[in-house]
Design an enzyme around this catalytic site. Structure first.
Site, PDB file in Angstrom:
ATOM      1  N   CYS A   1       0.806  -1.228   0.000  1.00  0.00           N
ATOM      2  CA  CYS A   1       0.000   0.000   0.000  1.00  0.00           C
ATOM      3  C   CYS A   1       0.842   1.283   0.000  1.00  0.00           C
ATOM      4  CB  CYS A   1      -0.948   0.001   1.194  1.00  0.00           C
ATOM      5  SG  CYS A   1      -0.185  -0.554   2.719  1.00  0.00           S
TER       6      CYS A   1
ATOM      7  N   HIS B   1      -2.939   6.353   4.576  1.00  0.00           N
ATOM      8  CA  HIS B   1      -1.501   6.406   4.890  1.00  0.00           C
ATOM      9  C   HIS B   1      -0.952   7.755   4.433  1.00  0.00           C
ATOM     10  CE1 HIS B   1      -1.716   2.289   5.889  1.00  0.00           C
ATOM     11  NE2 HIS B   1      -0.984   1.746   4.932  1.00  0.00           N
TER      12      HIS B   1
END
Ligand code: A2P
Length: 340
Positions: free
Chosen positions: A133, A246
């Protein structure tokens, strides 16, 4: 693609990423003929909604892939290692979200905005890997800079949401915040330390070098996706008490000088990127605003005068969407449009 429709399987459909994969297939109008939902014995008897219908979840076994064209996996590395070759042998193409196959030289590692051509390599093993990710969102923002100015070195610090660990970590953060508010002792099951009101410089397991496996994913996967082993990369990956999204601070050194304005210009036309950079008005990318979106948000672009040709920037994306489900479905779209 208009007249072709495909039999799709989602392995790990009951998980956080698998569920979002279903949402992406629906939202993006993927041309499905049938959708098979697969999970473990624990999910026997469950069903999940897709395009207004309830689809029964089936227990994954070696016969699950008969007649399936594309199987998208997000059920952990062990399940992928065991079942991807079985699926490929049954004639379907696997798009795998785990780390099991990413560094296999016979398995393409694809971010559609960066190296869509690599999908062609799926024929070697019948498997395509979806990157980590943190790496996905970073390379989406870096690829246009690399093309223009050649990236030589990256120094990365990440601030990663608990949803990257799975639903149990989301529940743990929520429970810890509540326990603290109510003056009760905090329970720790998922992480070795309290995550509420804390930062843990520890994602995935530690290696003998002192780096974590997550940090080395960023080093190795970045080079593989950007198709340039000469890029030097160093990373510190940190788990923070954020549910979704994130964030990354990235220091970039290029061969050719890039000004702040040129970086903005390159990123404004880059696929999958939105520039959010108006510091005078407190405008910069935020995890809570990226959550639920498919784009990668970039801001805080600055020239770094402490090195030659340096740029700093702040990159934020939804780790479950662009960092996992959306990217996997985009890969399936390329397969459907160009190869199957
Ligand atoms: P299940 O819900 O039946 O346990 P998350 O990362 O959010 O925890 O989700 C993991 C996903 O992977 C879930 O859909 C889970 O199914 C599935 N999964 C985990 N282990 C297996 C397995 N051995 N076989 C099939 N599916 C699995």
């Amino acid at each position: 693609m208009a007249d072709k429709h495909f039999n799709i399987a989602v392995v790990g459909a009951t998980g956080a990423v698998g569920n979002t994969m279903l949402a992406c297939l629906e939202e993006r109008n993927f041309p499905t003929k049938s959708v098979r939902l697969l999970a473990s014995e624990r999910s026997r008897g469950r069903s999940l909604p897709f395009r207004g219908e309830q689809i029964a979840v089936e227990v994954l076994d070696k016969n699950s892939f008969e007649g399936v064209d594309i199987a998208i996996f997000s059920a952990g590395g062990g399940t992928s290692k065991e079942f991807s070759p079985i699926a490929a042998a049954a004639g379907c193409v696997v798009v795998d979200n785990s780390s099991a196959w990413r560094m296999d030289p016979d398995v393409p590692l694809v971010v559609p905005e960066v190296n869509p051509h690599a999908v062609a390599g799926y024929t070697k093993k019948g498997i395509i890997a979806n990157p980590n990710c943190s790496t996905i969102q970073m390379v989406v923002a870096l690829a246009p800079l690399h093309k223009e100015a050649v990236i030589e070195r990256l120094v990365i610090s990440t601030y990663q949401a608990v949803s990257g660990t799975g639903k149990k970590a989301v529940d743990e953060l929520e429970a810890q915040v509540k326990a603290i508010a109510e003056g009760r002792p905090v329970e720790k099951k998922v992480y070795p330390h309290q995550i509420a009101y804390n930062c843990l410089p520890h994602i995935d397991r530690f290696l003998d070098s002192g780096y974590t496996f997550e940090e080395m994913k960023m080093v190795n996967e970045t080079r593989k996706i950007m198709e340039d082993d000469s890029i030097r990369v160093t990373a510190t990956t940190v788990r923070v008490p954020v549910f979704y999204g994130h964030s990354e601070s990235v220091n970039i050194q290029t061969k050719k000088k890039l000004t702040r304005e040129r970086v903005w210009e390159l990123l404004k036309t880059a696929p999958g990127v939105r520039v959010v950079d108006d510091p005078a008005n407190n405008v910069y990318p935020l995890a809570i605003e990226a959550a639920g979106q498919d784009l990668t948000f970039v801001g805080r672009v600055r020239e770094d005068d402490s090195i030659e040709n340096g740029i700093n920037m702040w990159i934020v994306a939804d780790n479950i969407r662009k960092g996992a489900a959306t990217n996997a479905v985009q890969i399936a779209e390329i397969l459907a449009e160009k190869y199957l």
